[in-house]
Design an enzyme around this catalytic site. Structure first.
Site, PDB file in Angstrom:
ATOM      1  N   HIS A   1      13.846  11.742  15.715  1.00  0.00           N
ATOM      2  CA  HIS A   1      13.361  13.090  16.003  1.00  0.00           C
ATOM      3  C   HIS A   1      14.478  14.042  16.410  1.00  0.00           C
ATOM      4  O   HIS A   1      14.284  15.262  16.412  1.00  0.00           O
ATOM      5  CB  HIS A   1      12.233  13.067  17.056  1.00  0.00           C
TER       6      HIS A   1
ATOM      7  N   ASP B   1      11.682   5.555  15.328  1.00  0.00           N
ATOM      8  CA  ASP B   1      12.367   6.713  15.909  1.00  0.00           C
ATOM      9  C   ASP B   1      13.860   6.443  16.071  1.00  0.00           C
ATOM     10  O   ASP B   1      14.448   6.706  17.120  1.00  0.00           O
ATOM     11  CB  ASP B   1      11.746   7.125  17.248  1.00  0.00           C
TER      12      ASP B   1
ATOM     13  N   SER C   1      17.492  12.436  24.390  1.00  0.00           N
ATOM     14  CA  SER C   1      17.019  11.635  23.257  1.00  0.00           C
ATOM     15  C   SER C   1      18.182  11.063  22.462  1.00  0.00           C
ATOM     16  O   SER C   1      19.103  11.784  22.066  1.00  0.00           O
ATOM     17  CB  SER C   1      16.177  12.495  22.313  1.00  0.00           C
TER      18      SER C   1
END
Length: 397
Positions: free
Chosen positions: A134, A164, A241
């Site tokens: 993402h 992911d 992230s």
């Protein structure tokens, strides 16, 4: 059909940027987890398929001297302090900028600008960098910023939205690499360290915590679970992230991915960060580097989960499974005779429910495997068993 979830498991929302602290209400009875990308992304409305689906400010620093062999982080001994470990590992942690075209007028293409910021870490001397899917999703250009402020363009080698994970690569000498450790050796209570570009601006921010739990499951709006996640309480924020979760040997034991901010309406949560285990990362990055994607099985249906409430409202004799909205032409499901409005309740004897989503159960198989699906067909009020030979998920599903 857009799906809503209100199960007791964790619910991961697709709101990618909450820099200002805006937190949408959670689904009733669930927890809301946020991806840690540091820029807003429009809310995505995704049709379910079965396929196992701020400018960064940096201080000026000297240009790193090119070396033929980047020094790996040593794991032969435990550093004398967290600061020692960070000093050794931090050069291998980078900021990742996702650049996209923004707002061209009257048909013009628009200007390429940063659309989101995340973190990554360098795993080898070839300049390969692990981050989250993402973080780079939808990118037209990817830029990497090293700890000393130097920048380099990167290209996408491979990505997998279900895990992911993504691997990108730079074609410049890298200042350091960091090894992947053994996440299976973690125990609740083990100390861990997170490094990441908090809020996109505060690059290589270091926080510390402990492993709070193992084997956690996060449910996504797309109808599959991210399983076997590491829960920890090292503070992480949007921008973290794709950043590493490290043990005290300086090894990556997880990739930070999501954080829970809200347990239910009006109830906040603290210290609930989640990371993808390094052993999962090892296996999948090898496949992403080799093939550019992870090969997953494919059934070929669009569906929505059947909840007990929905079953009761429609007076159905089954209260779990998935309702088939449509079947793709020439798909494995179509060739097996599965029809719209069928309810798939089991796969090889395993009930399909909120704890065992269909997609996650398909993850247990590979293309070419034959599975038995138990189906309830409302139009004829009969229960059928259908054998399906799984196909290979197309790239665009």
């Amino acid at each position: 059909m857009r799906r809503r979830y209100s199960f007791g498991t964790l619910v991961v929302t697709a709101a990618l940027a909450l820099i200002l602290g805006a937190m949408a209400g959670a689904a009733s009875g669930g927890l809301t987890a946020f991806w840690l990308t540091s820029e807003a992304d429009p809310t995505r409305t995704t049709t379910s398929t079965d396929s196992p689906p701020a400018t960064v400010r940096q201080g000026t620093a000297p240009t790193p001297t090119a070396v033929s062999q980047a020094p790996p982080v040593s794991t032969s001994d435990v550093p004398g302090s967290i600061a020692d470990l960070v000093e050794r590992v931090s050069p291998a942690v980078v900021t990742v900028l996702n650049k996209q075209a923004v707002g061209g007028l009257f048909g013009s293409d628009g200007e390429i600008q940063p659309a989101g910021t995340g973190t990554g870490f360098i795993i080898d001397d070839q300049g390969r960098i692990v981050t989250n899917h993402h973080v780079v999703e939808g990118s037209e250009e990817i830029e990497v910023i090293f700890v000393d402020g130097e920048k380099a363009n990167a290209r996408l080698l491979g990505t997998d939205r279900f895990a992911d994970l993504a691997v990108i690569q730079v074609d410049v000498p890298v200042p350091a690499t960091v090894p992947l450790g053994d996440s299976d050796s973690l125990r609740p209570g083990d100390r861990v360290i997170a490094i990441g570009s908090a809020l996109g601006d505060f690059t290589n921010t270091v926080t510390e915590g402990i492993v709070s739990g193992l084997g956690r499951s996060l449910q996504t709006p797309e109808g599959y679970n991210m399983e076997n996640m590491i829960q920890h309480d090292a503070p992480i924020n949007p921008g973290n992230s794709g950043g590493p979760l490290l043990n005290l040997n300086g090894e990556v034991v997880g990739v930070n991915t999501a954080v829970v901010r809200q347990a239910s309406l009006g109830v906040t949560a603290e210290g609930l960060g989640f990371a993808i285990p390094s052993n999962t990362v090892k296996a999948l990055t090898e496949e992403l580097i080799r093939a550019g994607r992870v090969v997953r099985p494919y059934l070929g249906i669009f569906y929505e989960p059947l909840t007990p409430r929905l079953a009761q409202a429609n007076d159905l004799p089954v209260d779990h499974g998935v309702v088939v909205n449509s079947v793709e032409p020439n798909s494995p499901a179509g060739m097996a005779g599965i029809q719209a409005d069928d309810i798939i309740t089991k796969i090889d004897g395993q009930a399909i429910d909120s704890d065992h989503p269909l997609v996650n159960q398909l993850f247990n198989y590979k293309p070419g495997d034959v599975v038995e699906l138990e189906i309830y067909r409302p139009r004829t009020d009969e229960t059928l068993t259908v054998s399906v030979t799984l196909g290979e998920r197309p790239d665009d599903t």
